[in-house]
Write an enzyme that holds these catalytic residues in place. Sequence first.
Site, short mmCIF file in Angstrom:
data_model
loop_
_atom_site.label_atom_id
_atom_site.label_comp_id
_atom_site.label_asym_id
_atom_site.label_seq_id
_atom_site.Cartn_x
_atom_site.Cartn_y
_atom_site.Cartn_z
N ASP A 288 -8.87 -16.30 -16.75
CA ASP A 288 -9.60 -16.73 -15.57
C ASP A 288 -10.67 -17.77 -15.91
O ASP A 288 -11.44 -17.59 -16.86
CB ASP A 288 -10.28 -15.49 -14.97
CG ASP A 288 -11.04 -15.79 -13.71
OD1 ASP A 288 -10.40 -16.14 -12.71
OD2 ASP A 288 -12.29 -15.69 -13.73
N GLU B 174 -6.11 -20.68 -16.49
CA GLU B 174 -6.48 -21.28 -15.20
C GLU B 174 -7.25 -22.55 -15.51
O GLU B 174 -8.46 -22.54 -15.68
CB GLU B 174 -7.34 -20.33 -14.37
CG GLU B 174 -7.54 -20.86 -12.97
CD GLU B 174 -8.74 -20.29 -12.24
OE1 GLU B 174 -8.83 -20.47 -11.02
OE2 GLU B 174 -9.63 -19.68 -12.88
N ASP C 215 0.86 -1.19 0.00
CA ASP C 215 0.00 0.00 0.00
C ASP C 215 0.89 1.24 0.00
O ASP C 215 1.71 1.41 0.89
CB ASP C 215 -0.88 -0.06 1.26
CG ASP C 215 -1.70 1.20 1.47
OD1 ASP C 215 -1.89 1.94 0.48
OD2 ASP C 215 -2.15 1.43 2.61
C1 GLC Z 1 -11.03 -17.73 -10.79
C2 GLC Z 1 -10.29 -16.83 -9.83
C3 GLC Z 1 -11.08 -16.73 -8.57
C4 GLC Z 1 -12.43 -16.14 -8.90
C5 GLC Z 1 -13.15 -16.96 -9.95
C6 GLC Z 1 -14.30 -16.21 -10.55
O1 GLC Z 1 -11.06 -19.03 -10.38
O2 GLC Z 1 -8.99 -17.31 -9.64
O3 GLC Z 1 -10.42 -15.95 -7.61
O4 GLC Z 1 -13.21 -16.06 -7.75
O5 GLC Z 1 -12.32 -17.27 -11.04
O6 GLC Z 1 -13.85 -15.19 -11.37
CA CA Z 2 -3.63 2.13 -1.27
#
Ligand code: GLC
Ligand code: CA
Length: 579
Positions: free
Chosen positions: A234, A296, A55
């Site tokens: 994703d 993924e 941050d």
């Molecule tokens: C993927 C992401 C996860 C998210 C899901 C929905 O698996 O890694 O964090 O909640 O997709 O987008």
């Molecule tokens: Ca910040």
Amino acid sequence: MKFFPKLILLASLCSSVVWAQSPFMAAASAAKSESQDVWWKHAVIYEIYPRSFQDSNGDGIGDLNGITERLDYLQSLGVDAIWLTPIYPSPQVDFGYDISDYEAIDPPYGTMADFDRLLAEAKKRNIRIIMDMVMNHTSDKHPWFIESKSSRNNPKRDWYVWRDGKGPGIPPNNWESVFGHTAWKYDPTTNQWYYHKFYAEQPDLNWRNPEVEKAMFGAVRFWLDRGVAGFRLDAIPTLFEDPQLRDARPVGGTNAYGDPILDDTYTDNLPEVHDVMRRLRALVASYPGNRVLIGETYLPNIQELDKWYGGASHNELNLPMDMQIGFTNKLDANLFRQRIQEVETKVHDNQPLIVFDNHDNIRSWNRYGDGVHDDEIARVLAAMLFTVRGTAMMYYGEELGMVTTPPARVEDVKDPIGKIGWPKEKGRDGERTPMQWSDSKDAGFSTAAATWLPVAPDYKTVNVQSEQADPNSMLNWYKKLIEMRRSNPALHDGSLIMLDKSNPNVLSYLRKAPAGSPSVIVSLNFTAQPQNVSLDLAGTGVAGNTVKTLLTDASALQSTTSLNHIELPPFASWIASVQ
Ligand code: GLC
Ligand code: CA
């Protein structure tokens, strides 16, 4: 059990499906023109959860300028690329995975100028930036969905998956959200239901409508034009659903949310997704600089993984994640050997991407640890990650030995699934706690009175500053492994040959160097007992007369000079050159 291992379980129950295999010519020729020695084949890719990394303005939330401040650290660790989880404007229901604008930065993370500066500063340090692309769904606050929802005949109605219910109050079918309960939400204005594989605030896009692909590929171009090195896609196997919306078959048992466990044949990994992947690969390959597509991909077996590369056509993803190695959650040398052999031999010479940790799963420290030797176990897994042949992916804090710290009380839970599934499913907050930089306030992550998630209590000892000062720290173990992987020709380019293949306790392999360089032997003891191994190089084409230890965490192994009697202390890693 966490939600992602459950996906693997479900996927493994799927029946087999017929896959489209026709080669897509543009992508195939683009793939051929790529250099054989592209950067991502040797890369260490570091996943940053931006909310939790650094941050810079004291609001308790990590941001882009914070990441820029820490680039020197990442460079010293030896990272080649950073994958940023989503930083786009978002209502943050799923902490960025619910996107309301694909071509901007969410203000808490900074501005587009901050992003460009991060990109430029990273480039100076030879670090590439990989974006997270969420193509399955948008936020319910995305203008596309707001339009789609406004009336049945809105031009964007068909951009999402709308259907009539089976009757008043009854959803179109029995499909369930990965995040618990029905996957359908009723909209009273238009008296229809929309499908959401994840939260109700994440309506699924309808990929059968070509306009959707056009819009999403536009966003892909936007970031490629800005100079990003590629994308992590994703939840990519979830793009398509069965057009007939057939009910899913219960496979027995209930999940953490108390719902019946369903077969996912109709909602996951449908063959149509591969046509989209070929077109996406062609688009990305039309840009210079070997941009990369990472997936993924939680899949049931190696045959399914191969399809995500495009098999022998090499025309889909460059690096679909191999979840078969890093998520076995068993310290089992035989199983690791078998899974590594599979990705070595059954994916048509495509490149393995090995990963043990991410923002969705309990950290590997806890998944593989036995509660007594967690530190030693984490070290031996790191040695494997960085010395097998493959691209290595890691998650912030892994290099420090950060542990999972789940919320103690349901009131403290931030990830909504932790509220839906409490106490069986505590959500994913535990693996998303702030990066531990030092032993000062907020672990050096922030100066805020309260950080968005609390800092884990072990930060006084587990932090970058103290580990930098300790030559035997986890951090320094990671650094040495990464440095060796980068500079040693056998680890950089060598093929992998398994040795001592029936040993159930020790995993040993040869990385056979290109001509002129010494090969490398790796021997990893996955047990709490000392193990004696004798390694035979017959048939490998490597002589094995001169053996010299390159790196080990067991001082007794420093002086090993023979392959006949190697005495590995518990959980020891031994890396040696041989010629
Ligand atoms: C993927 C992401 C996860 C998210 C899901 C929905 O698996 O890694 O964090 O909640 O997709 O987008
Ligand atoms: Ca910040």
